[in-house]
Design an enzyme around this catalytic site. Sequence first.
Site, short mmCIF file in Angstrom:
data_model
loop_
_atom_site.label_atom_id
_atom_site.label_comp_id
_atom_site.label_asym_id
_atom_site.label_seq_id
_atom_site.Cartn_x
_atom_site.Cartn_y
_atom_site.Cartn_z
N ARG A 50 -8.16 -1.26 -3.73
CA ARG A 50 -7.04 -0.44 -3.25
C ARG A 50 -7.19 1.00 -3.73
O ARG A 50 -6.93 1.94 -2.97
CB ARG A 50 -5.71 -1.04 -3.74
CG ARG A 50 -4.49 -0.30 -3.19
CD ARG A 50 -3.18 -1.01 -3.46
NE ARG A 50 -2.79 -0.98 -4.86
CZ ARG A 50 -1.69 -1.54 -5.35
NH1 ARG A 50 -0.86 -2.19 -4.54
NH2 ARG A 50 -1.42 -1.48 -6.64
N LYS A 149 -1.62 5.14 -2.75
CA LYS A 149 -0.92 5.13 -4.04
C LYS A 149 -1.28 6.43 -4.75
O LYS A 149 -2.18 6.50 -5.59
CB LYS A 149 -1.36 3.90 -4.85
CG LYS A 149 -0.36 3.47 -5.87
CD LYS A 149 -0.58 2.05 -6.32
CE LYS A 149 0.16 1.71 -7.59
NZ LYS A 149 1.60 1.90 -7.56
N1 PMP Z 1 5.74 -0.11 -3.73
C1 PMP Z 1 5.55 0.99 -4.47
C2 PMP Z 1 6.03 2.30 -3.96
C3 PMP Z 1 4.89 0.90 -5.69
O1 PMP Z 1 4.68 2.00 -6.44
C4 PMP Z 1 4.46 -0.37 -6.16
C5 PMP Z 1 3.72 -0.48 -7.45
N2 PMP Z 1 4.53 -0.16 -8.55
C6 PMP Z 1 4.71 -1.49 -5.37
C7 PMP Z 1 5.34 -1.32 -4.15
C8 PMP Z 1 4.29 -2.85 -5.79
O2 PMP Z 1 2.89 -2.98 -5.74
P1 PMP Z 1 2.08 -3.86 -6.78
O3 PMP Z 1 2.56 -5.26 -6.64
O4 PMP Z 1 0.66 -3.69 -6.38
O5 PMP Z 1 2.36 -3.31 -8.13
#
Ligand code: PMP
Length: 288
Positions: A50, A149
Amino acid sequence: MKVYINGKYYDKDDAKVSVFDHGFLYGDGIFEGIRLYNKNVFKLPKHIDRLFRSARAIMLDMPWSKQEIMDAVCDACRTNNLTDGYIRLVVSRGKGALGLSPRSCSDPQLIIIADQIQLYPDELYQNGLKAITVPTRRNSHAALPPMVKSLNYLNNILAKIEAQNLGYQECLLLNNEGYVAECSGDNVFIAFEGQLITPPVSAGSLGGMTRQTVIELAKKLGYELIEKPLTRFDVWTADECFLTGTAAKLIPLVELDGRKIGTGKPGEMTNNLIKAFNEVAPVEGVKI
Ligand code: PMP
């Protein structure tokens, strides 16, 4: 605690980047939040995939291989003697001239902070969280694609501020069409009439690792899992709701916009998934 920057370790107070780093000046960079459970870095290869997709999207050339970054993550955990923890992996565009152009930056910085995190108190995992829908909409795909991200989290921060101003810890963001996107840092699931439903990432959410894990666990538990656009009505009238994220793990949401969700207590499917997640998390991953 020692912070990794480009292959070297620094004490917390000495872990610094240049004020001319475009990560600092413009939020030009990317990151990952990763969990270490019982000396296993949860889904590490998927996080690195990712990260590289985020890099490709913002045209940031990564001078490290995926393996080098994975080795550095494991090393940072060992150096900090961690068994369980939270890893913040940051790649910034690097030092450059004033002005937006990333072409003046030639030295991207790789930073790994391996530490602890407790996002919410235990009580909220037992009794559930309350949230409110905020006016700030999720970034549109045509502006800053939500799947990146990036170090620019102002969209989510503005939403969080709006929630906090109203006395809430968490908020729901809708996309420009008014459909549910996600929460400020977590994906959203509802349970309705025995089905588990989550918005597709095209609705404006990040492709969460925890979200993907829940999708896999739901199948194992024999739950029907559907990805479809959701409205606030769907959440208000759901039987259960929970949020997923690396830092929050799975946390029940028991109220949205003053409406009690289901019984107002964490539901059975939510609790079963929390249990299943806590079982797989410490055994799935890359051993440090
Ligand atoms: N949405 C956003 C905007 C995020 O920043 C995150 C991670 N903190 C998530 C969803 C959840 O993703 P993950 O399960 O990969 O942490």
